[in-house]
Motif scaffolding. Sequence first.
Motif, PDB file in Angstrom:
ATOM      1  N   VAL A  73       0.845  -1.199   0.000  1.00  0.00           N
ATOM      2  CA  VAL A  73       0.000   0.000   0.000  1.00  0.00           C
ATOM      3  C   VAL A  73       0.887   1.259   0.000  1.00  0.00           C
ATOM      4  O   VAL A  73       1.862   1.334   0.754  1.00  0.00           O
ATOM      5  CB  VAL A  73      -0.963  -0.023   1.216  1.00  0.00           C
ATOM      6  N   PRO A  74       0.579   2.238  -0.862  1.00  0.00           N
ATOM      7  CA  PRO A  74       1.400   3.444  -0.874  1.00  0.00           C
ATOM      8  C   PRO A  74       1.279   4.212   0.449  1.00  0.00           C
ATOM      9  O   PRO A  74       0.180   4.373   0.967  1.00  0.00           O
ATOM     10  CB  PRO A  74       0.818   4.285  -2.016  1.00  0.00           C
ATOM     11  N   VAL A  75       2.416   4.660   0.976  1.00  0.00           N
ATOM     12  CA  VAL A  75       2.425   5.391   2.246  1.00  0.00           C
ATOM     13  C   VAL A  75       3.112   6.746   2.061  1.00  0.00           C
ATOM     14  O   VAL A  75       4.248   6.815   1.598  1.00  0.00           O
ATOM     15  CB  VAL A  75       3.147   4.579   3.344  1.00  0.00           C
ATOM     16  N   LEU A  76       2.379   7.780   2.440  1.00  0.00           N
ATOM     17  CA  LEU A  76       2.939   9.130   2.466  1.00  0.00           C
ATOM     18  C   LEU A  76       3.180   9.500   3.923  1.00  0.00           C
ATOM     19  O   LEU A  76       2.238   9.537   4.718  1.00  0.00           O
ATOM     20  CB  LEU A  76       1.961  10.122   1.820  1.00  0.00           C
ATOM     21  N   VAL A  77       4.423   9.731   4.285  1.00  0.00           N
ATOM     22  CA  VAL A  77       4.751  10.117   5.657  1.00  0.00           C
ATOM     23  C   VAL A  77       4.636  11.635   5.773  1.00  0.00           C
ATOM     24  O   VAL A  77       5.134  12.374   4.922  1.00  0.00           O
ATOM     25  CB  VAL A  77       6.166   9.628   6.035  1.00  0.00           C
ATOM     26  N   ILE A  78       3.923  12.085   6.811  1.00  0.00           N
ATOM     27  CA  ILE A  78       3.883  13.516   7.106  1.00  0.00           C
ATOM     28  C   ILE A  78       4.552  13.688   8.462  1.00  0.00           C
ATOM     29  O   ILE A  78       4.180  13.044   9.429  1.00  0.00           O
ATOM     30  CB  ILE A  78       2.441  14.078   7.120  1.00  0.00           C
ATOM     31  N   SER A  79       5.575  14.502   8.523  1.00  0.00           N
ATOM     32  CA  SER A  79       6.316  14.587   9.769  1.00  0.00           C
ATOM     33  C   SER A  79       6.921  15.960   9.962  1.00  0.00           C
ATOM     34  O   SER A  79       7.236  16.662   9.011  1.00  0.00           O
ATOM     35  CB  SER A  79       7.421  13.531   9.779  1.00  0.00           C
ATOM     36  N   ALA A  80       7.080  16.323  11.232  1.00  0.00           N
ATOM     37  CA  ALA A  80       7.754  17.572  11.556  1.00  0.00           C
ATOM     38  C   ALA A  80       9.248  17.321  11.723  1.00  0.00           C
ATOM     39  O   ALA A  80      10.018  18.240  11.949  1.00  0.00           O
ATOM     40  CB  ALA A  80       7.171  18.151  12.839  1.00  0.00           C
ATOM     41  N   ARG A  81       9.642  16.058  11.629  1.00  0.00           N
ATOM     42  CA  ARG A  81      11.061  15.737  11.806  1.00  0.00           C
ATOM     43  C   ARG A  81      11.812  16.080  10.528  1.00  0.00           C
ATOM     44  O   ARG A  81      11.742  15.372   9.536  1.00  0.00           O
ATOM     45  CB  ARG A  81      11.220  14.249  12.106  1.00  0.00           C
ATOM     46  N   ASP A  82      12.538  17.173  10.638  1.00  0.00           N
ATOM     47  CA  ASP A  82      13.165  17.710   9.430  1.00  0.00           C
ATOM     48  C   ASP A  82      14.543  17.109   9.184  1.00  0.00           C
ATOM     49  O   ASP A  82      15.085  17.197   8.095  1.00  0.00           O
ATOM     50  CB  ASP A  82      13.262  19.236   9.544  1.00  0.00           C
ATOM     51  N   ALA A  83      15.107  16.500  10.213  1.00  0.00           N
ATOM     52  CA  ALA A  83      16.491  16.044  10.079  1.00  0.00           C
ATOM     53  C   ALA A  83      16.613  15.018   8.956  1.00  0.00           C
ATOM     54  O   ALA A  83      15.742  14.157   8.794  1.00  0.00           O
ATOM     55  CB  ALA A  83      16.955  15.447  11.397  1.00  0.00           C
ATOM     56  N   ASN A  92      13.668   4.467   4.142  1.00  0.00           N
ATOM     57  CA  ASN A  92      14.197   3.103   4.272  1.00  0.00           C
ATOM     58  C   ASN A  92      13.164   2.144   4.829  1.00  0.00           C
ATOM     59  O   ASN A  92      13.160   0.962   4.509  1.00  0.00           O
ATOM     60  CB  ASN A  92      15.435   3.090   5.179  1.00  0.00           C
ATOM     61  N   ALA A  93      12.298   2.654   5.697  1.00  0.00           N
ATOM     62  CA  ALA A  93      11.282   1.792   6.296  1.00  0.00           C
ATOM     63  C   ALA A  93      10.175   1.481   5.292  1.00  0.00           C
ATOM     64  O   ALA A  93       9.302   0.666   5.563  1.00  0.00           O
ATOM     65  CB  ALA A  93      10.682   2.444   7.537  1.00  0.00           C
ATOM     66  N   GLY A  94      10.196   2.148   4.147  1.00  0.00           N
ATOM     67  CA  GLY A  94       9.224   1.789   3.117  1.00  0.00           C
ATOM     68  C   GLY A  94       8.225   2.880   2.782  1.00  0.00           C
ATOM     69  O   GLY A  94       7.224   2.606   2.130  1.00  0.00           O
ATOM     70  N   ALA A  95       8.492   4.122   3.208  1.00  0.00           N
ATOM     71  CA  ALA A  95       7.591   5.205   2.807  1.00  0.00           C
ATOM     72  C   ALA A  95       7.779   5.480   1.312  1.00  0.00           C
ATOM     73  O   ALA A  95       8.878   5.344   0.784  1.00  0.00           O
ATOM     74  CB  ALA A  95       7.898   6.467   3.603  1.00  0.00           C
ATOM     75  N   ASP A  96       6.700   5.846   0.642  1.00  0.00           N
ATOM     76  CA  ASP A  96       6.791   6.148  -0.785  1.00  0.00           C
ATOM     77  C   ASP A  96       7.067   7.628  -1.009  1.00  0.00           C
ATOM     78  O   ASP A  96       7.574   8.013  -2.051  1.00  0.00           O
ATOM     79  CB  ASP A  96       5.483   5.760  -1.480  1.00  0.00           C
ATOM     80  N   ASP A  97       6.691   8.447  -0.047  1.00  0.00           N
ATOM     81  CA  ASP A  97       6.948   9.870  -0.165  1.00  0.00           C
ATOM     82  C   ASP A  97       6.964  10.461   1.235  1.00  0.00           C
ATOM     83  O   ASP A  97       6.498   9.837   2.195  1.00  0.00           O
ATOM     84  CB  ASP A  97       5.850  10.530  -1.020  1.00  0.00           C
ATOM     85  N   TYR A  98       7.474  11.682   1.363  1.00  0.00           N
ATOM     86  CA  TYR A  98       7.702  12.294   2.660  1.00  0.00           C
ATOM     87  C   TYR A  98       7.336  13.763   2.541  1.00  0.00           C
ATOM     88  O   TYR A  98       7.844  14.450   1.660  1.00  0.00           O
ATOM     89  CB  TYR A  98       9.189  12.150   2.991  1.00  0.00           C
ATOM     90  N   LEU A  99       6.439  14.227   3.384  1.00  0.00           N
ATOM     91  CA  LEU A  99       6.013  15.620   3.316  1.00  0.00           C
ATOM     92  C   LEU A  99       6.241  16.250   4.682  1.00  0.00           C
ATOM     93  O   LEU A  99       5.818  15.713   5.707  1.00  0.00           O
ATOM     94  CB  LEU A  99       4.529  15.670   2.922  1.00  0.00           C
ATOM     95  N   LEU A 100       6.916  17.375   4.671  1.00  0.00           N
ATOM     96  CA  LEU A 100       7.293  18.027   5.918  1.00  0.00           C
ATOM     97  C   LEU A 100       6.160  18.911   6.438  1.00  0.00           C
ATOM     98  O   LEU A 100       5.560  19.660   5.682  1.00  0.00           O
ATOM     99  CB  LEU A 100       8.546  18.872   5.640  1.00  0.00           C
ATOM    100  N   LYS A 101       5.908  18.827   7.762  1.00  0.00           N
ATOM    101  CA  LYS A 101       4.939  19.729   8.395  1.00  0.00           C
ATOM    102  C   LYS A 101       5.609  21.066   8.701  1.00  0.00           C
ATOM    103  O   LYS A 101       6.774  21.053   9.093  1.00  0.00           O
ATOM    104  CB  LYS A 101       4.433  19.130   9.713  1.00  0.00           C
ATOM    105  N   PRO A 102       4.927  22.185   8.612  1.00  0.00           N
ATOM    106  CA  PRO A 102       3.552  22.315   8.110  1.00  0.00           C
ATOM    107  C   PRO A 102       3.546  22.274   6.583  1.00  0.00           C
ATOM    108  O   PRO A 102       4.497  22.708   5.956  1.00  0.00           O
ATOM    109  CB  PRO A 102       3.143  23.707   8.608  1.00  0.00           C
ATOM    110  N   PHE A 103       2.457  21.721   6.043  1.00  0.00           N
ATOM    111  CA  PHE A 103       2.388  21.611   4.587  1.00  0.00           C
ATOM    112  C   PHE A 103       1.105  22.235   4.088  1.00  0.00           C
ATOM    113  O   PHE A 103       0.180  22.500   4.855  1.00  0.00           O
ATOM    114  CB  PHE A 103       2.460  20.141   4.155  1.00  0.00           C
ATOM    115  N   ASP A 104       1.066  22.471   2.821  1.00  0.00           N
ATOM    116  CA  ASP A 104      -0.104  23.040   2.175  1.00  0.00           C
ATOM    117  C   ASP A 104      -1.043  21.885   1.815  1.00  0.00           C
ATOM    118  O   ASP A 104      -0.594  20.858   1.311  1.00  0.00           O
ATOM    119  CB  ASP A 104       0.381  23.764   0.916  1.00  0.00           C
ATOM    120  N   LEU A 105      -2.346  22.051   2.090  1.00  0.00           N
ATOM    121  CA  LEU A 105      -3.287  20.956   1.833  1.00  0.00           C
ATOM    122  C   LEU A 105      -3.347  20.580   0.358  1.00  0.00           C
ATOM    123  O   LEU A 105      -3.477  19.410   0.009  1.00  0.00           O
ATOM    124  CB  LEU A 105      -4.687  21.338   2.317  1.00  0.00           C
ATOM    125  N   ASP A 106      -3.251  21.576  -0.497  1.00  0.00           N
ATOM    126  CA  ASP A 106      -3.274  21.285  -1.937  1.00  0.00           C
ATOM    127  C   ASP A 106      -2.086  20.410  -2.327  1.00  0.00           C
ATOM    128  O   ASP A 106      -2.196  19.537  -3.173  1.00  0.00           O
ATOM    129  CB  ASP A 106      -3.241  22.581  -2.764  1.00  0.00           C
TER     130      ASP A 106
END
Length: 218
Positions: A73-83, A92-106
């Motif tokens: 299943v595709p997984v989009l990680v949303i996280s405030a962890r910027d490092a 590496n754990a298998g996320a397909d994409d990574y979006l940093l908080k705060p993000f734009d809903l669009d």
Amino acid sequence: MRLLLIEDDPMIGRAVQSGLSQAGFTLDWAVDGRSGAAAIANAVYDAIVLDLGLPRIDGLSLLQQVRARRDTVPVLVISARDAVPDRIAGLNAGADDYLLKPFDLDELVARVRALLRRHAGAASTAMIAGPLSLDPVQRVATLAGSELALTAKEFALLEALLRRPGAVLSRERLEESIYGWGEEVGSNAVEVHLHNLRRKLGPQFIKNIRGVGYRILG
Ligand code: CA
């Protein structure tokens, strides 16, 4: 399409919920890692939007569990962890994409659509039955080339039927595919949406098999 959001922050959760619902997705929202894991075990999702800092099971461990079961299943990680190491760990754990908080809903909606498209393969994701065609990513349904004006629920119903062409789907099954958790469902809500959908398509496409369910004919 049914998505699962796993996010413990109520403000972000509500925003994501309204953004994705408005974009036409059916969304379930789990507020901690354990209920997220239970949701994944009990339903089939088209994609998961996953926070990393979660109570009970953290997001990274949850993702590792999912991938350990060879669930793609595709997984989009949303996280405030910027490092950078955090991002790398997520990927590496298998996320397909990574979006940093705060993000734009669009941007979130666009990323989810891109994930779904990639997951479906580069080719067109359109589902076709005879003169009917539905593109779940672009959210367009056409009949003999003309675009149909469908409500979100009608679109979701048509999509559920077209995913299993020829198969008979029970009312309960259809209900499950178009309503998220906690959505108020009237006792004949599915029938009402089906009635309206048939009116727009013409009566020949959706067949009611009395006492069993519905199927779509191409
Ligand atoms: Ca969090």
